[in-house]
Design an enzyme around this catalytic site. Structure first.
Site, short mmCIF file in Angstrom:
data_model
loop_
_atom_site.label_atom_id
_atom_site.label_comp_id
_atom_site.label_asym_id
_atom_site.label_seq_id
_atom_site.Cartn_x
_atom_site.Cartn_y
_atom_site.Cartn_z
N LEU A 1 0.83 -1.20 0.00
CA LEU A 1 0.00 0.00 0.00
C LEU A 1 0.87 1.25 0.00
O LEU A 1 1.94 1.28 0.62
CB LEU A 1 -0.90 0.01 1.24
CG LEU A 1 -1.83 -1.19 1.41
CD1 LEU A 1 -2.85 -0.92 2.52
CD2 LEU A 1 -2.55 -1.53 0.12
N GLY B 1 1.23 -5.33 1.10
CA GLY B 1 0.16 -5.42 0.10
C GLY B 1 0.60 -6.10 -1.19
O GLY B 1 -0.20 -6.70 -1.90
N ASN C 1 4.88 -7.54 6.39
CA ASN C 1 5.76 -6.91 7.38
C ASN C 1 5.05 -5.86 8.22
O ASN C 1 5.69 -4.98 8.79
CB ASN C 1 6.95 -6.26 6.65
CG ASN C 1 6.51 -5.14 5.72
OD1 ASN C 1 5.34 -5.09 5.32
ND2 ASN C 1 7.40 -4.24 5.39
N GLU C 2 3.71 -5.92 8.29
CA GLU C 2 2.95 -4.85 8.93
C GLU C 2 3.39 -4.54 10.36
O GLU C 2 3.47 -3.37 10.75
CB GLU C 2 1.44 -5.19 8.93
CG GLU C 2 0.73 -4.89 7.63
CD GLU C 2 1.02 -5.91 6.54
OE1 GLU C 2 1.75 -6.89 6.81
OE2 GLU C 2 0.53 -5.73 5.41
N1 CO8 Z 1 4.47 3.67 -0.15
C1 CO8 Z 1 4.87 4.86 -0.58
N2 CO8 Z 1 6.09 5.11 -1.06
C2 CO8 Z 1 6.96 4.08 -1.11
C3 CO8 Z 1 6.61 2.80 -0.66
C4 CO8 Z 1 5.29 2.60 -0.16
N3 CO8 Z 1 4.86 1.41 0.27
N4 CO8 Z 1 7.68 1.98 -0.81
C5 CO8 Z 1 8.66 2.74 -1.35
N5 CO8 Z 1 8.25 4.01 -1.53
C6 CO8 Z 1 8.97 5.12 -2.11
C7 CO8 Z 1 10.27 5.43 -1.36
O1 CO8 Z 1 10.03 6.27 -0.25
C8 CO8 Z 1 11.06 6.12 -2.45
O2 CO8 Z 1 10.55 7.42 -2.58
P1 CO8 Z 1 11.51 8.67 -2.94
O3 CO8 Z 1 12.16 8.31 -4.24
O4 CO8 Z 1 10.59 9.84 -3.00
O5 CO8 Z 1 12.49 8.72 -1.78
C9 CO8 Z 1 10.68 5.34 -3.71
O6 CO8 Z 1 9.41 4.75 -3.43
C10 CO8 Z 1 11.65 4.25 -4.07
O7 CO8 Z 1 11.84 3.43 -2.95
P2 CO8 Z 1 13.23 2.73 -2.61
O8 CO8 Z 1 14.35 3.68 -2.91
O9 CO8 Z 1 13.14 2.18 -1.22
O10 CO8 Z 1 13.24 1.56 -3.70
P3 CO8 Z 1 14.07 0.21 -3.66
O11 CO8 Z 1 13.95 -0.35 -5.04
O12 CO8 Z 1 15.43 0.41 -3.09
O13 CO8 Z 1 13.28 -0.76 -2.64
C11 CO8 Z 1 11.28 -1.73 -1.71
C12 CO8 Z 1 11.99 -1.22 -2.97
C13 CO8 Z 1 12.00 -2.97 -1.18
C14 CO8 Z 1 9.87 -2.10 -2.11
C15 CO8 Z 1 11.32 -0.65 -0.62
O14 CO8 Z 1 10.90 0.58 -1.20
C16 CO8 Z 1 10.45 -0.92 0.55
O15 CO8 Z 1 10.77 -1.74 1.39
N6 CO8 Z 1 9.30 -0.21 0.65
C17 CO8 Z 1 8.39 -0.29 1.76
C18 CO8 Z 1 7.52 -1.47 1.64
C19 CO8 Z 1 6.56 -1.55 2.77
O16 CO8 Z 1 6.94 -1.64 3.93
N7 CO8 Z 1 5.27 -1.51 2.46
C20 CO8 Z 1 4.27 -1.59 3.47
C21 CO8 Z 1 3.06 -0.82 3.05
S1 CO8 Z 1 1.75 -1.11 4.19
C22 CO8 Z 1 0.79 -2.32 3.47
O17 CO8 Z 1 0.93 -2.65 2.33
C23 CO8 Z 1 -0.29 -3.00 4.27
C24 CO8 Z 1 -0.92 -2.09 5.26
C25 CO8 Z 1 -2.13 -2.70 5.93
C26 CO8 Z 1 -2.85 -1.61 6.68
C27 CO8 Z 1 -3.60 -2.14 7.82
C28 CO8 Z 1 -4.14 -1.04 8.69
C29 CO8 Z 1 -5.17 -1.52 9.67
#
Ligand code: CO8
Length: 283
Positions: free
Chosen positions: A88, A133, A156-157
């Site tokens: 997400l 997600g 990984n929430e």
């Molecule tokens: N949302 C928004 N922006 C993101 C996300 C994300 N999930 N992931 C990465 N970005 C952004 C980064 O901040 C970065 O932005 P900027 O260029 O402006 O600095 C850009 O995307 C590129 O990211 P990276 O440089 O980190 O890219 P890499 O190729 O090195 O890594 C990864 C890719 C491994 C995917 C890494 O970005 C990562 O680990 N991202 C986070 C993933 C994550 O933890 N997602 C969890 C989202 S929460 C969810 O899906 C479920 C929630 C359920 C809610 C329940 C509530 C009750």
């Protein structure tokens, strides 16, 4: 929720030997159907396919299109060379506009219902990282092939200070054992490709994206010899419990999500996580 007549209707009409290859290009999702009636749905919100409202709406439309075009199967993949989906879009949940974030959540629910509960065959060609997600989308498919490399997949929430909703957990326990799922969820475990293969979180590994897509196609074609109605009804029965849970609890699930994102502690956790992501990227 899924009346037999509706299932029979969809399945018996899905006979595709003469289907012509076609493609519908959108800015966020590309849907290409080959001449065997297999759709490849490619998420292309680069760089990381984080699921914001617009991407989810485009996916919802693509899933409808797969039904309308009477495709026998669908492969979900990504246009990024290293990320399947980052899950997400955290920015949707950080300091949210409450009306928009509600639509965001109900659209995610809708996409899950259509993907997890689809009558057509589904496979994920996971060509890169699939956290949270992203993992949910892959697990909602019936088969997963992941590209080898230093990529990870998992829910990984808890690491973000949030609790995976019930249906995320049910989707995981539909894929790996209850025991493995509980451990993975509580520890926010991100599996390497080899580890995911070992516990059954993915079904096969692949050398590259083309190999992953080819293996997904091979999986879908396996069903050419199985009567479509029997396959589809069996899938519906196997997946009935999480789908019924969603249908009975959808409003409550939305309310819980809204309460959660409105909570100051959750906002603080999200803020810290965003900072950590930016620091990692050296910004
Ligand atoms: N949302 C928004 N922006 C993101 C996300 C994300 N999930 N992931 C990465 N970005 C952004 C980064 O901040 C970065 O932005 P900027 O260029 O402006 O600095 C850009 O995307 C590129 O990211 P990276 O440089 O980190 O890219 P890499 O190729 O090195 O890594 C990864 C890719 C491994 C995917 C890494 O970005 C990562 O680990 N991202 C986070 C993933 C994550 O933890 N997602 C969890 C989202 S929460 C969810 O899906 C479920 C929630 C359920 C809610 C329940 C509530 C009750």
């Amino acid at each position: 929720m899924f009346p037999l007549r509706q299932i029979v209707g969809n399945v018996t009409r899905r006979v595709v030997p003469s289907i012509r290859a076609m493609s519908s290009k959108g800015p966020l999702v590309d849907t290409a159907v080959d001449n065997e009636g297999i759709a490849t749905v490619t998420m292309q919100r680069l760089p990381v396919n984080s699921l914001n409202l617009e991407l989810l709406q485009a996916m919802d439309k693509a899933l409808d299109e797969v039904v309308e075009k009477k495709c026998k199967g669908m492969i979900l993949t990504s246009a990024s060379p290293t990320v399947f989906s980052a899950g997400l879009d955290i920015m949707e949940m950080y300091k949210p506009d409450m009306k928009r974030v509600e639509t965001f959540w109900t659209t995610l629910q809708e996409v899950w219902i259509k993907l997890f509960g689809s009558n057509f065959i589904t496979a994920a060609a996971i060509n890169g990282h699939a956290p949270a997600g992203g993992c949910l989308l892959a697990m909602s498919c019936e088969y997963r092939v992941m590209m080898s490399g230093k990529y990870t997949i998992g829910l990984n929430e808890t690491a973000l200070g949030i609790v995976a909703p019930n249906w995320f957990m049910q989707t995981m326990t539909n894929t790996i054992s209850q025991r493995e799922a509980e451990l993975a969820l509580t520890t926010a475990r991100m599996f390497s490709v080899e580890e995911a293969l070992k516990v059954g979180l993915i079904d096969e590994s692949a050398t590259d994206k083309a190999d992953a897509v080819a293996k997904c196609k091979k999986f879908i074609k396996k069903f050419d010899r199985i009567p479509a109605l029997a396959r589809s009804l069996t899938k519906q029965k196997a997946r009935q419990a999480p789908l019924t849970w969603m249908s009975d609890n959808r409003k409550q699930d939305t309310q819980e999500f809204l309460m959660f994102v409105g909570h100051p502690k959750v906002q603080k956790s999200l803020e810290m996580y965003i900072q950590a992501l930016k620091q990692k990227a050296g910004k």
